[in-house]
Design a protein around this motif. Structure first.
Motif, PDB file in Angstrom:
ATOM      1  N   LYS A   2       6.099  -9.517  49.256  1.00 53.26           N
ATOM      2  CA  LYS A   2       5.565  -8.283  49.812  1.00 53.26           C
ATOM      3  C   LYS A   2       6.651  -7.696  50.683  1.00 53.26           C
ATOM      4  CE  LYS A   2       0.928 -10.327  50.675  1.00 53.26           C
ATOM      5  NZ  LYS A   2       0.101 -11.015  51.778  1.00 53.26           N
ATOM      6  N   LEU A   3       7.602  -8.528  51.408  1.00 54.43           N
ATOM      7  CA  LEU A   3       8.587  -8.097  51.831  1.00 54.43           C
ATOM      8  C   LEU A   3       9.533  -7.266  51.147  1.00 54.43           C
ATOM      9  CD1 LEU A   3       9.437 -10.666  54.481  1.00 54.43           C
ATOM     10  CD2 LEU A   3       8.671  -8.655  54.896  1.00 54.43           C
ATOM     11  N   ASN A   4       9.767  -7.782  49.942  1.00 55.31           N
ATOM     12  CA  ASN A   4      10.712  -7.208  48.647  1.00 55.31           C
ATOM     13  C   ASN A   4       9.840  -5.768  48.529  1.00 55.31           C
ATOM     14  OD1 ASN A   4      12.777  -8.815  49.036  1.00 55.31           O
ATOM     15  ND2 ASN A   4      11.684 -10.142  47.204  1.00 55.31           N
TER      16      ASN A   4
ATOM     17  N   LEU B 254      12.855   7.189  51.375  1.00 58.99           N
ATOM     18  CA  LEU B 254      13.863   7.360  52.383  1.00 58.99           C
ATOM     19  C   LEU B 254      13.420   7.159  53.766  1.00 58.99           C
ATOM     20  CD1 LEU B 254      15.233  10.593  50.701  1.00 58.99           C
ATOM     21  CD2 LEU B 254      15.958   8.160  50.325  1.00 58.99           C
ATOM     22  N   PHE B 255      12.591   6.137  53.796  1.00 60.62           N
ATOM     23  CA  PHE B 255      12.033   6.033  55.131  1.00 60.62           C
ATOM     24  C   PHE B 255      13.086   5.610  56.252  1.00 60.62           C
ATOM     25  CE2 PHE B 255      10.437   2.980  58.382  1.00 60.62           C
ATOM     26  CZ  PHE B 255       9.456   3.676  59.011  1.00 60.62           C
ATOM     27  N   SER B 256      13.081   6.068  57.534  1.00 58.68           N
ATOM     28  CA  SER B 256      13.967   5.788  58.600  1.00 58.68           C
ATOM     29  C   SER B 256      13.202   5.393  59.575  1.00 58.68           C
ATOM     30  CB  SER B 256      14.677   6.928  58.972  1.00 58.68           C
ATOM     31  OG  SER B 256      15.838   6.606  59.936  1.00 58.68           O
ATOM     32  N   GLY B 257      13.037   4.107  59.682  1.00 59.25           N
ATOM     33  CA  GLY B 257      12.253   3.571  61.083  1.00 59.25           C
ATOM     34  C   GLY B 257      12.070   2.148  61.026  1.00 59.25           C
ATOM     35  N   ALA B 258      10.899   1.607  61.551  1.00 60.88           N
ATOM     36  CA  ALA B 258      10.629   0.035  61.545  1.00 60.88           C
ATOM     37  C   ALA B 258       9.299  -0.087  61.390  1.00 60.88           C
ATOM     38  CB  ALA B 258      11.323  -0.505  62.652  1.00 60.88           C
ATOM     39  N   TYR B 259       8.928  -1.222  60.935  1.00 67.13           N
ATOM     40  CA  TYR B 259       7.338  -1.416  61.073  1.00 67.13           C
ATOM     41  C   TYR B 259       7.189  -2.958  61.260  1.00 67.13           C
ATOM     42  CZ  TYR B 259       7.986  -4.078  56.633  1.00 67.13           C
ATOM     43  OH  TYR B 259       8.481  -5.085  55.867  1.00 67.13           O
ATOM     44  N   TYR B 260       6.193  -3.361  61.866  1.00 68.37           N
ATOM     45  CA  TYR B 260       5.566  -4.612  62.277  1.00 68.37           C
ATOM     46  C   TYR B 260       4.053  -4.742  61.915  1.00 68.37           C
ATOM     47  CZ  TYR B 260       6.312  -9.362  64.391  1.00 68.37           C
ATOM     48  OH  TYR B 260       6.277 -10.651  64.940  1.00 68.37           O
TER      49      TYR B 260
ATOM     50  N   ILE C   9      -0.996  -3.146  62.690  1.00 71.03           N
ATOM     51  CA  ILE C   9       0.270  -2.641  61.812  1.00 71.03           C
ATOM     52  C   ILE C   9       0.774  -1.502  62.518  1.00 71.03           C
ATOM     53  CG2 ILE C   9       1.092  -1.871  59.644  1.00 71.03           C
ATOM     54  CD1 ILE C   9      -1.644  -2.625  58.304  1.00 71.03           C
ATOM     55  N   ALA C  10       1.866  -1.429  63.016  1.00 74.67           N
ATOM     56  CA  ALA C  10       2.768  -0.513  63.579  1.00 74.67           C
ATOM     57  C   ALA C  10       3.832   0.035  62.886  1.00 74.67           C
ATOM     58  CB  ALA C  10       3.170  -1.025  65.066  1.00 74.67           C
ATOM     59  N   VAL C  11       3.862   1.481  62.615  1.00 70.41           N
ATOM     60  CA  VAL C  11       5.134   1.915  62.018  1.00 70.41           C
ATOM     61  C   VAL C  11       5.658   2.847  62.895  1.00 70.41           C
ATOM     62  CG1 VAL C  11       5.684   3.022  59.855  1.00 70.41           C
ATOM     63  CG2 VAL C  11       3.948   1.608  59.854  1.00 70.41           C
ATOM     64  N   CYS C  12       6.847   2.853  63.352  1.00 77.64           N
ATOM     65  CA  CYS C  12       7.609   3.734  64.038  1.00 77.64           C
ATOM     66  C   CYS C  12       8.648   4.519  63.063  1.00 77.64           C
ATOM     67  CB  CYS C  12       8.290   3.294  65.239  1.00 77.64           C
ATOM     68  SG  CYS C  12       7.164   2.469  66.312  1.00 77.64           S
ATOM     69  N   SER C  13       8.835   5.686  63.202  1.00 72.14           N
ATOM     70  CA  SER C  13       9.973   6.399  62.545  1.00 72.14           C
ATOM     71  C   SER C  13      10.718   7.494  63.399  1.00 72.14           C
ATOM     72  CB  SER C  13       9.273   7.252  61.272  1.00 72.14           C
ATOM     73  OG  SER C  13      10.518   8.218  60.639  1.00 72.14           O
ATOM     74  N   ASN C  14      11.995   7.567  63.154  1.00 74.94           N
ATOM     75  CA  ASN C  14      12.896   8.518  63.881  1.00 74.94           C
ATOM     76  C   ASN C  14      13.222   9.660  63.188  1.00 74.94           C
ATOM     77  OD1 ASN C  14      14.511   6.827  62.477  1.00 74.94           O
ATOM     78  ND2 ASN C  14      16.397   7.296  63.619  1.00 74.94           N
ATOM     79  N   GLU C  15      12.244  10.174  62.196  1.00 80.06           N
ATOM     80  CA  GLU C  15      12.175  11.297  61.594  1.00 80.06           C
ATOM     81  C   GLU C  15      10.976  11.942  61.642  1.00 80.06           C
ATOM     82  OE1 GLU C  15      13.763  10.752  57.674  1.00 80.06           O
ATOM     83  OE2 GLU C  15      15.754  10.060  58.302  1.00 80.06           O
ATOM     84  N   GLN C  16      10.655  13.015  61.088  1.00 84.72           N
ATOM     85  CA  GLN C  16       9.466  14.002  60.968  1.00 84.72           C
ATOM     86  C   GLN C  16       8.396  13.307  60.192  1.00 84.72           C
ATOM     87  OE1 GLN C  16      10.445  16.582  63.351  1.00 84.72           O
ATOM     88  NE2 GLN C  16       9.235  17.840  61.883  1.00 84.72           N
ATOM     89  N   ASP C  17       8.724  12.511  59.147  1.00 86.18           N
ATOM     90  CA  ASP C  17       7.698  12.124  58.539  1.00 86.18           C
ATOM     91  C   ASP C  17       7.879  10.707  57.801  1.00 86.18           C
ATOM     92  OD1 ASP C  17       6.217  14.645  57.887  1.00 86.18           O
ATOM     93  OD2 ASP C  17       8.328  15.195  56.790  1.00 86.18           O
ATOM     94  N   GLY C  18       7.147  10.183  57.209  1.00 87.63           N
ATOM     95  CA  GLY C  18       7.095   8.583  56.553  1.00 87.63           C
ATOM     96  C   GLY C  18       6.266   7.572  57.199  1.00 87.63           C
ATOM     97  N   ALA C  19       5.886   7.523  58.304  1.00 86.70           N
ATOM     98  CA  ALA C  19       5.243   6.345  58.974  1.00 86.70           C
ATOM     99  C   ALA C  19       3.815   6.329  58.602  1.00 86.70           C
ATOM    100  CB  ALA C  19       5.076   6.758  60.478  1.00 86.70           C
ATOM    101  N   TYR C  20       3.138   7.396  58.283  1.00 82.97           N
ATOM    102  CA  TYR C  20       1.614   7.292  57.442  1.00 82.97           C
ATOM    103  C   TYR C  20       1.923   6.693  56.075  1.00 82.97           C
ATOM    104  CZ  TYR C  20      -2.819   8.543  55.594  1.00 82.97           C
ATOM    105  OH  TYR C  20      -3.950   8.335  54.880  1.00 82.97           O
ATOM    106  N   GLU C  21       2.585   6.962  55.339  1.00 89.29           N
ATOM    107  CA  GLU C  21       2.886   6.682  54.164  1.00 89.29           C
ATOM    108  C   GLU C  21       3.130   5.305  53.949  1.00 89.29           C
ATOM    109  OE1 GLU C  21       2.991  11.005  53.989  1.00 89.29           O
ATOM    110  OE2 GLU C  21       4.196   9.420  55.302  1.00 89.29           O
ATOM    111  N   LEU C  22       3.983   4.602  54.740  1.00 92.52           N
ATOM    112  CA  LEU C  22       4.599   3.382  54.958  1.00 92.52           C
ATOM    113  C   LEU C  22       3.229   2.497  55.259  1.00 92.52           C
ATOM    114  CD1 LEU C  22       6.498   1.145  54.378  1.00 92.52           C
ATOM    115  CD2 LEU C  22       7.157   1.496  56.422  1.00 92.52           C
ATOM    116  N   LEU C  23       2.528   2.967  56.128  1.00 94.21           N
ATOM    117  CA  LEU C  23       1.483   2.349  56.910  1.00 94.21           C
ATOM    118  C   LEU C  23       0.248   1.862  55.912  1.00 94.21           C
ATOM    119  CD1 LEU C  23      -0.318   2.253  60.145  1.00 94.21           C
ATOM    120  CD2 LEU C  23      -1.450   2.775  58.073  1.00 94.21           C
ATOM    121  N   LYS C  24       0.050   2.952  54.889  1.00 90.36           N
ATOM    122  CA  LYS C  24      -0.712   2.973  53.885  1.00 90.36           C
ATOM    123  C   LYS C  24      -0.253   1.656  52.922  1.00 90.36           C
ATOM    124  CE  LYS C  24      -4.124   4.718  53.689  1.00 90.36           C
ATOM    125  NZ  LYS C  24      -5.286   4.171  54.633  1.00 90.36           N
ATOM    126  N   GLU C  25       0.926   1.586  52.601  1.00 89.58           N
ATOM    127  CA  GLU C  25       1.461   0.799  51.589  1.00 89.58           C
ATOM    128  C   GLU C  25       1.576  -0.671  52.185  1.00 89.58           C
ATOM    129  OE1 GLU C  25       2.763   1.097  49.054  1.00 89.58           O
ATOM    130  OE2 GLU C  25       3.280   3.054  48.374  1.00 89.58           O
TER     131      GLU C  25
END
Length: 340
Positions: A6-8, A18-24, A319-335
């Protein structure tokens, strides 16, 4: 798929997008965490799990909990009227506006940033220096003498001004600075040691800068795009792990009593009927066909800020996803939702 798989998989998805941020993420005893991209592009400093990210409106829930604490203490009630709680003149506001209306975005007050009309928060600061906005009271010239934009108790219409007003109420009745009240009564109690309302021109270590990309592919920070310091309607900084601690403390009744926690989490107004999306004092939530809450939804968007979070009460999955750009958090959260 085992944990390593899952992590891989999520690492591949972060790089692919090209996600920039972190998730937990945490479900039962399983935890997944990761990060990608740069907290500081110029110095090429990587984002980490313990990097602090701005979460924009994802911090409105802190304001709501602060209000619930004051109700719990008998200082105010959800039926208290704005005019009775705040010694500020609003000549064109309806005298019947209550704290309940402000919490549920049904007050009808003029929104200084109406997202149905404006789509670029940065435009607010073209003629108004953003470096002067450091407290709730600094927002007053942006709406104090404006007329109502809808009738009080109208249908849900997202409203940032309502939460500035709630912050002003908190400051008046507690005689305490809003951000200090939240940090002491919520962050400290929840063990959120890395979270706070930091000033953008004086950020602490391990804080990600927010980035925006223009049409030519050039990146710039959001330093001149947001108020210098966040407040009642958004702008706190957190780590992804601190958001996990926050939900644990909230659901274990460490922040509010059991009864008040249930009041906070109850659905109040319809947002999107066909999708069963409601809003409560705590924010958005999705209901099932049986009207039971499937998940609580938190989100925040600002220039250079993108935050998404879900909490499933039945399984206690967060599930928490933070990004320091305009987009990307929602898409990673869905994954992450898909593999959990």
């Amino acid at each position: 798929m085992d944990k390593e798989g899952k992590l891989n998989y999520l690492k591949e998805k972060q790089e692919e997008r090209l996600f920039s941020g972190a998730y937990y993420a945490r479900k039962a005893k399983e935890t997944l965490a990761g990060s990608n991209g740069f907290a500081n592009r110029s110095e090429r400093i990587d984002n980490q799990i313990n990097t602090r990210f701005a979460i924009a409106s994802g911090s409105k829930i802190f304001t709501a909990i602060a209000i619930c604490k004051l109700v719990e203490d008998g200082i105010i009630s959800f039926d208290s009227k704005l005019k009775d709680c705040l010694d500020v003149e609003f000549p064109y506001f309806d005298k019947g506006i209550t704290i309940h209306h402000l919490l549920t975005h049904t007050s009808g007050v003029y929104d200084y940033f109406n997202e149905d009309i404006m789509d670029d928060f940065e435009l607010l600061w073209k003629s108004r220096p953003m470096y002067h906005i450091r407290s709730p009271r600094d927002f007053l010239p942006m709406f104090q003498f404006e007329k109502m934009q809808a009738n009080v108790n109208s249908e849900f219409q997202y409203n940032n001004t309502g939460y500035i007003l709630l912050g002003l109420i908190i400051e008046q009745v507690t005689k305490c600075n809003f951000t200090e009240f939240v940090e002491e009564r919520i962050f400290h109690k929840a063990g959120m040691k890395n979270s706070g309302y930091f000033e953008m021109d004086c950020l602490p270590e391990r804080t990600a800068l927010g980035y925006m990309e223009d049409s030519e592919g050039t990146w710039k920070t959001n330093l001149y795009s947001l108020p210098v310091k966040g407040g009642p309607d958004g702008g706190a900084y957190v780590t992804v792990e601190d958001r996990i601690k926050f939900w644990k403390a909230l659901m274990n009744y460490q922040l509010l009593s059991k009864e008040m926690t249930h009041i906070l989490l109850k659905p109040r107004v319809v947002v999107v009927a066909e999708d069963n999306i409601y809003y409560g004092y705590c924010g958005y939530m999705e209901l099932g066909d049986n009207k039971q809450i499937v998940k609580y939804i938190q989100m925040g968007y600002d220039p250079g800020v993108n935050f998404r979070e879900v909490y499933y009460p039945d399984t206690k999955t967060i599930i928490a996803v933070c990004s320091n750009e305009q987009d990307g958090a929602y898409e990673l959260l869905k994954e992450i939702e898909n593999i959990l």
